[in-house]
Scaffold this motif. Structure first.
Motif, PDB file in Angstrom:
ATOM      1  N   GLN A  26       0.826  -1.205   0.000  1.00 53.67           N
ATOM      2  CA  GLN A  26       0.000   0.000   0.000  1.00 53.67           C
ATOM      3  C   GLN A  26       0.867   1.265   0.000  1.00 53.67           C
ATOM      4  N   ALA A  27       2.049   1.129  -0.610  1.00 52.51           N
ATOM      5  CA  ALA A  27       2.946   2.276  -0.717  1.00 52.51           C
ATOM      6  C   ALA A  27       2.674   3.104  -1.958  1.00 52.51           C
ATOM      7  N   GLY A  28       1.823   2.598  -2.874  1.00 50.50           N
ATOM      8  CA  GLY A  28       1.533   3.322  -4.104  1.00 50.50           C
ATOM      9  C   GLY A  28       2.361   2.868  -5.291  1.00 50.50           C
ATOM     10  N   LEU A  29       3.189   1.837  -5.126  1.00 51.89           N
ATOM     11  CA  LEU A  29       3.981   1.327  -6.251  1.00 51.89           C
ATOM     12  C   LEU A  29       3.069   0.690  -7.289  1.00 51.89           C
ATOM     13  N   ILE A  30       3.404   0.883  -8.564  1.00 50.62           N
ATOM     14  CA  ILE A  30       2.621   0.250  -9.622  1.00 50.62           C
ATOM     15  C   ILE A  30       2.940  -1.241  -9.671  1.00 50.62           C
ATOM     16  N   PRO A  31       2.050  -2.050 -10.240  1.00 50.60           N
ATOM     17  CA  PRO A  31       2.231  -3.511 -10.148  1.00 50.60           C
ATOM     18  C   PRO A  31       3.454  -4.053 -10.862  1.00 50.60           C
ATOM     19  N   TYR A  32       3.781  -3.556 -12.063  1.00 51.88           N
ATOM     20  CA  TYR A  32       4.726  -4.313 -12.897  1.00 51.88           C
ATOM     21  C   TYR A  32       5.335  -3.401 -13.954  1.00 51.88           C
ATOM     22  N   LEU A  33       6.509  -3.761 -14.427  1.00 49.46           N
ATOM     23  CA  LEU A  33       7.141  -3.076 -15.556  1.00 49.46           C
ATOM     24  C   LEU A  33       7.694  -4.114 -16.525  1.00 49.46           C
ATOM     25  N   ASN A  34       7.520  -3.882 -17.818  1.00 47.27           N
ATOM     26  CA  ASN A  34       8.051  -4.793 -18.850  1.00 47.27           C
ATOM     27  C   ASN A  34       9.444  -4.313 -19.277  1.00 47.27           C
TER      28      ASN A  34
ATOM     29  N   PHE B  99      22.443  -4.041 -17.922  1.00 47.54           N
ATOM     30  CA  PHE B  99      21.006  -3.810 -18.004  1.00 47.54           C
ATOM     31  C   PHE B  99      20.369  -3.733 -16.609  1.00 47.54           C
ATOM     32  N   LYS B 100      21.034  -4.274 -15.616  1.00 51.20           N
ATOM     33  CA  LYS B 100      20.506  -4.182 -14.256  1.00 51.20           C
ATOM     34  C   LYS B 100      20.331  -2.722 -13.840  1.00 51.20           C
ATOM     35  N   LYS B 101      21.312  -1.881 -14.210  1.00 55.59           N
ATOM     36  CA  LYS B 101      21.198  -0.459 -13.854  1.00 55.59           C
ATOM     37  C   LYS B 101      19.965   0.160 -14.491  1.00 55.59           C
ATOM     38  N   LYS B 102      19.685  -0.262 -15.697  1.00 55.74           N
ATOM     39  CA  LYS B 102      18.510   0.252 -16.409  1.00 55.74           C
ATOM     40  C   LYS B 102      17.225  -0.175 -15.680  1.00 55.74           C
ATOM     41  N   ILE B 103      17.223  -1.403 -15.192  1.00 55.05           N
ATOM     42  CA  ILE B 103      16.072  -1.906 -14.436  1.00 55.05           C
ATOM     43  C   ILE B 103      15.867  -1.086 -13.168  1.00 55.05           C
ATOM     44  N   TYR B 104      16.952  -0.914 -12.424  1.00 57.29           N
ATOM     45  CA  TYR B 104      16.851  -0.181 -11.171  1.00 57.29           C
ATOM     46  C   TYR B 104      16.386   1.259 -11.407  1.00 57.29           C
ATOM     47  N   ARG B 105      16.853   1.860 -12.501  1.00 56.07           N
ATOM     48  CA  ARG B 105      16.461   3.235 -12.809  1.00 56.07           C
ATOM     49  C   ARG B 105      14.975   3.308 -13.154  1.00 56.07           C
ATOM     50  N   GLN B 106      14.520   2.322 -13.954  1.00 55.44           N
ATOM     51  CA  GLN B 106      13.097   2.317 -14.309  1.00 55.44           C
ATOM     52  C   GLN B 106      12.216   2.170 -13.078  1.00 55.44           C
ATOM     53  N   VAL B 107      12.649   1.342 -12.158  1.00 59.44           N
ATOM     54  CA  VAL B 107      11.869   1.159 -10.924  1.00 59.44           C
ATOM     55  C   VAL B 107      11.833   2.464 -10.135  1.00 59.44           C
ATOM     56  N   ARG B 108      12.988   3.098  -9.995  1.00 55.04           N
ATOM     57  CA  ARG B 108      13.053   4.353  -9.230  1.00 55.04           C
ATOM     58  C   ARG B 108      12.185   5.441  -9.839  1.00 55.04           C
ATOM     59  N   LEU B 109      12.153   5.512 -11.171  1.00 54.82           N
ATOM     60  CA  LEU B 109      11.415   6.576 -11.843  1.00 54.82           C
ATOM     61  C   LEU B 109       9.971   6.213 -12.151  1.00 54.82           C
ATOM     62  N   SER B 110       9.572   5.017 -11.790  1.00 53.79           N
ATOM     63  CA  SER B 110       8.210   4.580 -12.106  1.00 53.79           C
ATOM     64  C   SER B 110       7.176   5.435 -11.367  1.00 53.79           C
ATOM     65  N   GLU B 111       5.992   5.448 -11.911  1.00 52.83           N
ATOM     66  CA  GLU B 111       4.892   6.229 -11.351  1.00 52.83           C
ATOM     67  C   GLU B 111       4.580   5.760  -9.939  1.00 52.83           C
ATOM     68  N   LEU B 112       4.180   6.681  -9.087  1.00 54.56           N
ATOM     69  CA  LEU B 112       3.765   6.354  -7.731  1.00 54.56           C
ATOM     70  C   LEU B 112       2.306   6.751  -7.557  1.00 54.56           C
ATOM     71  N   LYS B 113       1.469   5.758  -7.277  1.00 47.56           N
ATOM     72  CA  LYS B 113       0.059   6.017  -7.069  1.00 47.56           C
ATOM     73  C   LYS B 113      -0.165   6.586  -5.662  1.00 47.56           C
ATOM     74  N   GLU B 114      -1.400   6.902  -5.375  1.00 47.56           N
ATOM     75  CA  GLU B 114      -1.734   7.450  -4.068  1.00 47.56           C
ATOM     76  C   GLU B 114      -1.446   6.430  -2.972  1.00 47.56           C
ATOM     77  N   PRO B 115      -0.580   6.759  -2.018  1.00 45.32           N
ATOM     78  CA  PRO B 115      -0.277   5.826  -0.920  1.00 45.32           C
ATOM     79  C   PRO B 115      -1.512   5.588  -0.053  1.00 45.32           C
ATOM     80  N   GLY B 116      -1.480   4.488   0.709  1.00 49.00           N
ATOM     81  CA  GLY B 116      -2.559   4.200   1.640  1.00 49.00           C
ATOM     82  C   GLY B 116      -3.651   3.339   1.068  1.00 49.00           C
ATOM     83  N   LYS B 117      -3.513   2.957  -0.189  1.00 47.98           N
ATOM     84  CA  LYS B 117      -4.482   2.058  -0.801  1.00 47.98           C
ATOM     85  C   LYS B 117      -3.787   0.767  -1.195  1.00 47.98           C
TER      86      LYS B 117
END
Length: 1000
Positions: free
Chosen positions: A717-725, A763-781
């Protein structure tokens, strides 16, 4: 009429209360006995005292000859030996039709009808039962025997053996005895009798006056029992006297020479009036049937010809002569003895009435044909199997346990060699070795019975790298079965002496002095007596028999799936004494058993689960699956279904590995987080960015996730999106970009995405960067996300200083003995043990088989926290059991109970979030919902937890109800499109069935 009904009720109640007692004098007064007796001719009254032998596997001519004898003479009984159960039932029906007076049907079935009939469960030998030191257990087994006999139309069991076996080289009794203590033999034989007679089966104690201290076999000669009357009273005769007092229905007289009881030269005790009438009937006041041992045995024939010895037997006090060599001569000889006034009609009539009274007691006044439908299933009932299992478990005897070696601990430190000596089976590995391998990784070795010094030296070289040898000795099984001239009956007879070779002595010395070893003797315990200068090993188990279930339970004892309570029923030279046996009170690891041990109906449970799975496979929801259920640490359901793929070429097996998909989150990543939390490396309420600095923001480093806590993230419930391709970034113009990939591993390209396809480490660095920059939804849900789990392997390495997989292996999997829980299974297991998943048309353009299905885990080289683990159901159950027990398994604490409690409780119920920390949980109001709306099912306790996986996997454990459930499948084969497995609720419907059946 009312008076008669009342009288009948009184008699019936009295009869029920004393069912185990057998006072034949009272039984002789019954009206049915009078009626039948009066219908018999003088010759037929003689014939009622004669039992003929037969066998269901004899030729038709022999079987019909028996039918003719029964019809001609109206014989009193028939004794069945070997054959097929259904054929025996059919023959019994035929013989009963031919008989004017219903036949007593007897079997020499000391350890149940399975002793004679293939396909029917045999119970343990008497000596093994004696090792249980439990009259209650023995009575339970005899009760199960009685139920089998009733179903088969048998009325008499020629057992128990009541001989006190005080002679290790006894060629005929040995394992057939309960042991050497006359007092204990009496107690156990009485319990055996009670189990039979309380269930309507006539018990016949043998071999009176006592065959336990002879070195010859009465089948071939007349053995001598040379002892004084005092000695005979305290050893040989004692159990028989106690059985007579207890009301046993029958006692069998043996062909023995006992000069102190009858000085007449060379007279068998079976023909001795001073022994039978003088001691048994007059001195002891015994009122039951007296039955001879087989009259065709050499021990009887040495004293006279057929016909003459049968007449002598009756004159001596026997009521029944069984198994005459010649039925016609036997009846003729008895008639001639009457004509010579050696026998009287009064004696014959009295004996005949006694036999008829026994028939009434056995229910022959209400005889019905045997229904052969489902006969074999009924004979092999779950209740019979449970009785056998419980008896074996109670009997296994632990004689050595130096430094408390058993149950084995620290499995990760053991390199175990599983050595079998002398087993002649063509099926290898043995049941013992297969069960050992369920607990941990073992390597199998074999030695033939007559191995050479060269074989032994080669073995020693092979065993050099192993720090524990578990050796199972099968050398002392009887490989030769000697006919005993009793139809086609063949009995296991141990070799005399026990067959130790110089090479075996050398092996035992080597194991006892040079190796850390556990020795198991699947044999007569007397084999140990023959060892010269026995070097006691660190662990020693007497298992008594080589039965497959005995082997399996012995392996469970070694690893702590069951405890140990058996006591040695005999003394073994100077090595061990009567009553020796080390107790281990409780189990510490998974036990493998049957549903009935838990009070669950196996037929109902299996049919309901089969129905769900068979329907799923028929609808192509999955090609196959593996299902396991345990309660209170006891695996009571374990079954595989279907095939690896829909072409049905390879059936699913128990040791097959499945891709766990998101179940990896709680079995891999979360296990690491739990351990690191325990060690203080992770604070659940501190920011995740403290452990993963990449999420900290700075002037030149964007991040929207710096403040997210571990607790919020793990509870989804931190607001993280489910998945990245991530993999889509490695394509160019619809093809995999050579910038990132190679077909061989290189210095830069080490991440194996699939066989023959390697991705750059960069490519691991690219993965970590994508995760860090990924959208953050409203926390608490509550929004389920796997992104943070991608990072946990690297976090584990940073916090622990150990490689992630090494950390998991060291702290969990290898200590648990769960070596199949692994990433990249092709590095450790053959591909035919790994279940394929999808034919990947999106990314890898190949059949995914042996590498992870999940693309996010694939671009990390198959090692990720969100997916990537493979496992068998059995090994996965070990980890889930550790979770169920709140961090403890196998006497080892993996995690603190407080930590487990914290992770497995709902974190944010106020936000309508059912999740624990990483673990899935039931819906918050689950038990108030109807079944169609509940998750995972309404019976799931709020304390329960688990997880599901995209490939069709599901694990659940319920500490409140003691349940652990594993479901593994490859529902994504051949494509992920559609999800019939989920639509049909296959996984949760099976869980509901398990709850239902356990609650029943």
């Amino acid at each position: 009429m009312k008076r008669f009904a009342l009288l009948f009720l009184i008699i019936a109640c009295s009869f029920t209360q004393s069912r185990a007692q057998f006072d034949i004098n009272k039984l002789m007064e019954h009206q049915w006995v009078d009626s039948v007796f009066n219908s018999l001719s003088p010759e037929q009254r003689i014939a009622q005292l004669v039992w003929v032998n037969t066998a269901a596997n004899k030729d038709v001519t022999s079987q019909f000859k028996v039918a003719e004898l029964i019809k001609k003479y109206n014989l009193g009984g028939v004794i069945f030996f070997s054959g097929d159960p259904v054929k025996q039932a059919q023959l019994t029906n035929l013989y009963q039709e031919e008989a004017q007076t219903p036949l007593l049907v007897a079997m020499d079935a000391e350890w149940g009808v399975g002793m004679r009939l293939p396909g029917v469960i045999p119970f343990p030998y008497n000596m093994m039962m004696g090792a249980s030191d439990s009259p209650e257990q023995i009575k339970a087994v005899a009760t199960a025997m009685a139920q089998q006999m009733k179903r088969l139309g048998v009325h008499i069991n020629l057992g128990p053996v009541a001989d006190s076996n005080t002679q290790p080289l006894n060629p005929i009794i040995g394992m057939r005895s309960f042991g050497e203590s006359p007092q204990k033999v009496a107690d156990y034989a009485i319990a055996y009798m009670q189990g039979l007679q309380e269930n309507g089966i006539i018990a016949v104690a043998k071999h009176f006056p006592g065959h336990g201290d002879t070195q010859s076999d009465s089948h071939y000669t007349l053995p001598l029992v040379p002892y004084s009357r005092d000695r005979l009273d305290t050893v040989e005769l004692y159990p028989f006297r106690k059985l007579a007092e207890a009301g046993i229905a029958g006692i069998m007289t043996a062909h023995l020479s006992v000069p102190q009881l009858d000085p007449q030269e060379a007279i068998p005790s079976s023909l001795s009036a001073p022994i039978i009438q003088g001691i048994l009937q007059n001195e002891w006041g015994y009122k039951g049937l007296v039955i001879t041992d087989a009259m065709n045995m050499a021990g009887a024939e040495t004293f006279g010809a057929p016909g003459a010895i049968e007449a002598l037997a009756l004159k001596a006090g026997n009521d029944v002569v069984e198994f005459p060599k010649d039925i016609e001569k036997a009846i003729e000889g008895i008639q001639q003895a009457i004509e010579r006034n050696e026998l009287t009609w009064e004696e014959i009539n009295h004996k005949c009435r006694r036999v008829l009274a026994a028939k009434h007691w056995a229910g022959l006044h209400q005889i019905k044909p045997i229904n052969t439908r489902n006969l074999l299933n009924d004979l092999n009932s779950p209740q019979a199997k449970l009785s056998k299992r419980q008896m074996i478990e109670a009997s296994l005897t632990l004689l050595e346990n130096q430094n408390q070696l058993i149950p084995l601990s620290r499995l990760d430190t053991l390199r175990i060699a599983s050595l079998i000596i002398g087993n002649q089976s063509t099926v290898m590995p043995t049941p013992f070795q297969k069960m050992l391998a369920k607990y941990t990784q073992t390597t199998n070795f074999f030695l033939p019975e007559n191995f050479s010094n060269e074989d032994l030296n080669n073995l020693k070289e092979q065993l050099a790298d192993f720090n524990l040898v578990i050796a199972g000795f099968h050398l002392y099984e009887s490989k030769t079965r000697h006919s005993m001239q009793v139809g086609n009956m063949q009995r296991v007879r141990p070799k005399r002496p026990y067959g130790l070779t110089a090479e075996t002595e050398s092996l035992l010395q080597y194991l006892g002095t040079e190796k850390n070893s556990i020795e198991v003797f699947f044999s007569s315990p007397y084999a140990l007596s023959e060892i010269n200068d026995f070097k006691k090993p660190q662990g020693l188990v007497l298992s008594y028999q080589a039965d497959s279930l005995v082997q399996e339970l012995t392996a469970q004892l070694i690893f702590g799936g069951i405890g140990a309570s058996g006591k040695l029923p005999v003394s073994l030279a100077s090595y061990y004494s009567l009553g020796d046996g080390i107790s281990i009170e409780k189990a510490i690891r998974l036990k493998y058993t049957i549903p009935e041990e838990l009070g669950v109906n196996s037929a109902s449970l299996t049919s309901r689960i089969d129905s769900i799975v068979d329907d799923a496979i028929a609808q192509k929801a999955t090609p196959g699956c593996s299902v396991l259920a345990a309660k209170d640490g006891k695996v009571f359901f374990r079954k595989t279904y279907g095939h690896h793929t829909y072409d049905q070429l390879i059936p699913v097996k128990e040791n097959d590995l499945y891709d766990l998909a998101s179940v990896t989150k709680i079995t891999g990543a979360l296990a690491a987080v739990l351990k690191l939390t325990d060690e203080g490396e992770i604070n659940l309420d501190s920011p995740f960015s403290k452990s993963w600095p990449d999420w900290k923001k700075s002037l030149f480093h964007r991040s929207n996730k710096e403040a997210l806590t571990w607790r919020e993230i793990l509870a989804h419930q931190a607001g993280l999106i489910p998945y990245l391709n991530f993999w889509t970034a490695t394509r160019k113009d619809g093809q995999l970009n050579s910038k990132w990939y190679s077909f061989q591993p290189t210095e830069k390209n080490q991440l194996e995405v699939s066989p023959g396809l390697f991705l750059s480490q960069r490519f691991k660095k690219k993965i970590y960067r994508q995760v860090r920059l990924s959208e953050l939804k409203e926390p608490g849900k509550y929004v389920y996300s796997g992104l943070s789990f991608l990072l946990i392997p690297e976090i584990t390495k940073r916090l622990s200083g150990e490689d992630y997989t090494d950390f998991l292996n060291k702290n969990f999997y290898h200590q648990l003995g769960a070596y199949t829980i692994t990433y990249n299974p092709l590095d450790h297991f053959p591909i035919n043990r790994i279940i394929p998943t999808e034919y990947d048309r999106y990314y890898r353009n190949q059949q995914v088989h042996g590498t992870v299905h999940d693309e996010a885990a694939a671009v990390l080289g198959g090692i990720s926290g969100n997916a990537g683990l493979f496992a068998t159901a059995n090994d996965l159950a070990k980890l889930m059991e550790m979770y169920r027990q709140m961090g403890t398994y196998g006497n080892h604490k993996y995690l603190n109970k407080k930590t487990m409690k914290e992770f497995t409780q709902v974190q944010y119920p106020e936000n309508n979030n059912r999740r624990g920390l990483g673990f899935d949980k039931p819906l918050l109001n689950n038990q108030e919902l109807n079944e169609s709306r509940s998750y995972p099912c309404t019976a799931a306790n709020p304390q329960s937890f688990g997880h599901s996986g995209f490939t069709g996997t599901f694990v659940w454990t319920d500490p409140a109800n003691g349940l652990t459930y594993i479901f593994l499948s490859n529902r994504v084969f051949p494509t992920r499109e559609g999800n019939k497995l989920g639509q049909l609720n296959v996984r949760t419907n099976i869980l509901k069935v398990i709850y239902d059946e356990v609650e029943k």
